[in-house]
Design a protein around this motif. Structure first.
Motif, PDB file in Angstrom:
ATOM      1  N   ASP A  24       0.808  -1.228   0.000  1.00 47.54           N
ATOM      2  CA  ASP A  24       0.000   0.000   0.000  1.00 47.54           C
ATOM      3  C   ASP A  24       0.837   1.272   0.000  1.00 47.54           C
ATOM      4  O   ASP A  24       0.304   2.361  -0.231  1.00 47.54           O
ATOM      5  N   ILE A  25       2.137   1.156   0.245  1.00 52.49           N
ATOM      6  CA  ILE A  25       2.982   2.349   0.385  1.00 52.49           C
ATOM      7  C   ILE A  25       2.982   3.181  -0.894  1.00 52.49           C
ATOM      8  O   ILE A  25       2.953   4.416  -0.850  1.00 52.49           O
ATOM      9  N   ALA A  26       2.992   2.525  -2.046  1.00 56.82           N
ATOM     10  CA  ALA A  26       3.092   3.232  -3.330  1.00 56.82           C
ATOM     11  C   ALA A  26       1.755   3.342  -4.052  1.00 56.82           C
ATOM     12  O   ALA A  26       1.724   3.671  -5.240  1.00 56.82           O
ATOM     13  N   ILE A  27       0.641   3.081  -3.352  1.00 58.29           N
ATOM     14  CA  ILE A  27      -0.684   3.156  -3.974  1.00 58.29           C
ATOM     15  C   ILE A  27      -1.418   4.380  -3.440  1.00 58.29           C
ATOM     16  O   ILE A  27      -1.608   4.529  -2.232  1.00 58.29           O
ATOM     17  N   GLU A  28      -1.833   5.254  -4.344  1.00 60.16           N
ATOM     18  CA  GLU A  28      -2.572   6.446  -3.952  1.00 60.16           C
ATOM     19  C   GLU A  28      -3.970   6.056  -3.470  1.00 60.16           C
ATOM     20  O   GLU A  28      -4.652   5.242  -4.092  1.00 60.16           O
ATOM     21  N   SER A  29      -4.381   6.632  -2.348  1.00 63.05           N
ATOM     22  CA  SER A  29      -5.692   6.344  -1.778  1.00 63.05           C
ATOM     23  C   SER A  29      -6.122   7.524  -0.934  1.00 63.05           C
ATOM     24  O   SER A  29      -5.386   8.505  -0.774  1.00 63.05           O
ATOM     25  N   ALA A  30      -7.320   7.418  -0.350  1.00 62.28           N
ATOM     26  CA  ALA A  30      -7.820   8.506   0.491  1.00 62.28           C
ATOM     27  C   ALA A  30      -6.895   8.757   1.678  1.00 62.28           C
ATOM     28  O   ALA A  30      -6.721   9.898   2.118  1.00 62.28           O
ATOM     29  N   GLY A  31      -6.286   7.702   2.205  1.00 61.75           N
ATOM     30  CA  GLY A  31      -5.383   7.845   3.338  1.00 61.75           C
ATOM     31  C   GLY A  31      -3.926   7.973   2.946  1.00 61.75           C
ATOM     32  O   GLY A  31      -3.052   8.076   3.810  1.00 61.75           O
ATOM     33  N   ASN A  32      -3.660   7.950   1.656  1.00 61.62           N
ATOM     34  CA  ASN A  32      -2.279   8.013   1.168  1.00 61.62           C
ATOM     35  C   ASN A  32      -2.229   8.941  -0.044  1.00 61.62           C
ATOM     36  O   ASN A  32      -1.914   8.530  -1.153  1.00 61.62           O
ATOM     37  N   ARG A  33      -2.554  10.200   0.204  1.00 60.13           N
ATOM     38  CA  ARG A  33      -2.657  11.192  -0.872  1.00 60.13           C
ATOM     39  C   ARG A  33      -1.279  11.590  -1.380  1.00 60.13           C
ATOM     40  O   ARG A  33      -0.260  11.353  -0.733  1.00 60.13           O
ATOM     41  N   LYS A  34      -1.284  12.225  -2.539  1.00 61.96           N
ATOM     42  CA  LYS A  34      -0.049  12.778  -3.073  1.00 61.96           C
ATOM     43  C   LYS A  34       0.285  14.069  -2.335  1.00 61.96           C
ATOM     44  O   LYS A  34      -0.507  14.994  -2.304  1.00 61.96           O
ATOM     45  N   VAL A  35       1.475  14.094  -1.729  1.00 67.11           N
ATOM     46  CA  VAL A  35       1.946  15.296  -1.052  1.00 67.11           C
ATOM     47  C   VAL A  35       2.539  16.250  -2.076  1.00 67.11           C
ATOM     48  O   VAL A  35       2.314  17.457  -2.055  1.00 67.11           O
ATOM     49  N   GLY A  36       3.322  15.719  -2.954  1.00 65.63           N
ATOM     50  CA  GLY A  36       3.928  16.436  -4.073  1.00 65.63           C
ATOM     51  C   GLY A  36       4.444  15.389  -5.020  1.00 65.63           C
ATOM     52  O   GLY A  36       5.282  14.578  -4.638  1.00 65.63           O
ATOM     53  N   ASP A  37       3.874  15.365  -6.214  1.00 65.53           N
ATOM     54  CA  ASP A  37       4.217  14.318  -7.171  1.00 65.53           C
ATOM     55  C   ASP A  37       5.741  14.232  -7.340  1.00 65.53           C
ATOM     56  O   ASP A  37       6.411  15.237  -7.539  1.00 65.53           O
ATOM     57  N   PRO A  38       6.346  13.041  -7.216  1.00 62.17           N
ATOM     58  CA  PRO A  38       5.725  11.716  -7.183  1.00 62.17           C
ATOM     59  C   PRO A  38       5.530  11.131  -5.789  1.00 62.17           C
ATOM     60  O   PRO A  38       5.306   9.925  -5.651  1.00 62.17           O
ATOM     61  N   HIS A  39       5.614  11.928  -4.742  1.00 63.27           N
ATOM     62  CA  HIS A  39       5.621  11.376  -3.389  1.00 63.27           C
ATOM     63  C   HIS A  39       4.221  11.282  -2.797  1.00 63.27           C
ATOM     64  O   HIS A  39       3.486  12.271  -2.759  1.00 63.27           O
ATOM     65  N   LEU A  40       3.906  10.084  -2.289  1.00 55.91           N
ATOM     66  CA  LEU A  40       2.690   9.887  -1.518  1.00 55.91           C
ATOM     67  C   LEU A  40       3.000  10.100  -0.029  1.00 55.91           C
ATOM     68  O   LEU A  40       4.158  10.078   0.398  1.00 55.91           O
ATOM     69  N   LYS A  41       1.943  10.291   0.743  1.00 52.44           N
ATOM     70  CA  LYS A  41       2.109  10.591   2.167  1.00 52.44           C
ATOM     71  C   LYS A  41       2.935   9.534   2.883  1.00 52.44           C
ATOM     72  O   LYS A  41       3.747   9.851   3.768  1.00 52.44           O
ATOM     73  N   ALA A  42       2.760   8.251   2.516  1.00 54.14           N
ATOM     74  CA  ALA A  42       3.470   7.170   3.199  1.00 54.14           C
ATOM     75  C   ALA A  42       4.970   7.191   2.944  1.00 54.14           C
ATOM     76  O   ALA A  42       5.726   6.545   3.669  1.00 54.14           O
ATOM     77  N   MET A  43       5.410   7.937   1.933  1.00 47.56           N
ATOM     78  CA  MET A  43       6.815   7.911   1.535  1.00 47.56           C
ATOM     79  C   MET A  43       7.668   8.990   2.191  1.00 47.56           C
ATOM     80  O   MET A  43       8.895   8.978   2.041  1.00 47.56           O
ATOM     81  N   VAL A  44       7.044   9.926   2.908  1.00 45.65           N
ATOM     82  CA  VAL A  44       7.790  11.100   3.377  1.00 45.65           C
ATOM     83  C   VAL A  44       7.772  11.196   4.897  1.00 45.65           C
ATOM     84  O   VAL A  44       6.978  10.552   5.580  1.00 45.65           O
TER      85      VAL A  44
END
Length: 301
Positions: A24-44
């Motif tokens: 789920d870390i690299a999958i965009e979802s309601a709980g894992n939005r894009k903070v700044g492309d290409p980074h999702l919330k789980a990645m930062v």
């Protein structure tokens, strides 16, 4: 990022009760939005935390006098360096200061990266981990831990105190006999300031303060265009979601070798298709001035 998430799941000091599943870390979802492309919330890094750490430093003679010599952990080698300001760097894909710092810390310790049992690499964004792994010449199949805590995205990122947690975790792991040597890497800014320490159950053969060197920059600087109009080649970019839509910000290189900063609010069309669905790196775009020292991306060249 999955090795970090796995470390966080087994760390009782992790700030967060729920760690994303590996898939789920690299999958965009309601709980894992894009903070700044290409980074999702789980990645930062997550800095909205309540965490503290401390270490106790003393001479070995005092540790022995206090009956703590069997718990001593030694700083075998260290180094620190600062990178050029971001927009002055000729190559944004590399951090020479980071690579020098890792190499110098290992040299000071008398060890090579192959001798290190575990690492804790600063992980504010994936690029920080990747650059450190490249500097150490290790890859995702290496098998050794690249984080003892779980990293800033999953353990928690208490500002510049994170690396204190990493050092404390390294000390505890060495005292427990889990590892004999641990390397901790820290950085700040836009891969701007770097510090690396090598810790061990045994002292090194060389005083880590002996022969400390200073990082020397190449002296080369990228020139920044203050006013530019025409075609330029995309060097790097990011996108952020704002109420009005997708906001694009990029750096591009002109035909004369200057770097130009430009932005645009993406609307349906060829620019949108390229930056949202395509591969824009190295593509030629049209840029025009938009106020003092600012520029706008207006189309493809």
């Amino acid at each position: 990022m999955t090795p970090l998430a796995r470390a966080a799941r087994s760390n009782p000091f992790t700030m967060f009760g729920s760690i994303p599943a590996d898939d789920d870390i690299a999958i965009e979802s309601a709980g894992n939005r894009k903070v700044g492309d290409p980074h999702l919330k789980a990645m930062v890094a997550k800095d909205g935390v309540n965490q503290a750490a401390a270490i106790l430093i003393m001479s070995f003679d005092l540790a022995k006098a206090l009956g703590l010599d069997d718990r001593a952990v030694y700083l075998r080698g260290f180094a620190e360096a600062a990178e050029q300001p971001l927009l002055d760097r000729c190559d944004l894909s590399l951090s020479p200061a980071l690579r020098w710092t890792y190499d110098s810390a290992l040299r000071a310790s008398g060890l090579s990266s192959d001798d290190i049992d575990a690492f804790d690499l600063y992980s504010c964004f994936p690029v920080a981990v990747i650059e450190a792994m490249e500097a150490l010449k290790i890859d995702i199949h290496d098998g050794r831990p690249i984080s003892l805590t779980g990293g800033l995205p999953f353990f928690g990122g208490p500002g510049n105190n994170y690396s204190m947690h990493a050092i404390a975790s390294a000390v505890l792991a060495i005292q427990a006999g889990s590892y004999k040597t641990v390397l901790v890497g820290a950085l700040g800014g836009h891969l701007s300031k770097h510090a690396v320490g090598v810790y061990g159950a045994l002292p090194g053969v060389v005083d880590p303060l002996h022969g400390q060197k200073t990082f020397q920059e190449t002296g080369n600087k990228a020139a920044l265009a203050s006013e530019f109009g025409g075609a330029a080649t995309v060097e790097t970019f990011t996108m952020k979601m704002i109420p009005e839509g997708r906001w694009l910000a990029l750096l591009a290189i002109t035909d004369t070798g200057e770097r130009v900063i430009a932005a645009a609010l993406l609307e349906a069309g060829e620019l949108f298709d390229l930056f949202v669905e395509g591969e824009p790196m190295g593509t030629r775009v049209l840029i025009e001035p938009s106020g003092e020292n600012t520029h706008r991306v207006v189309g493809l060249a």
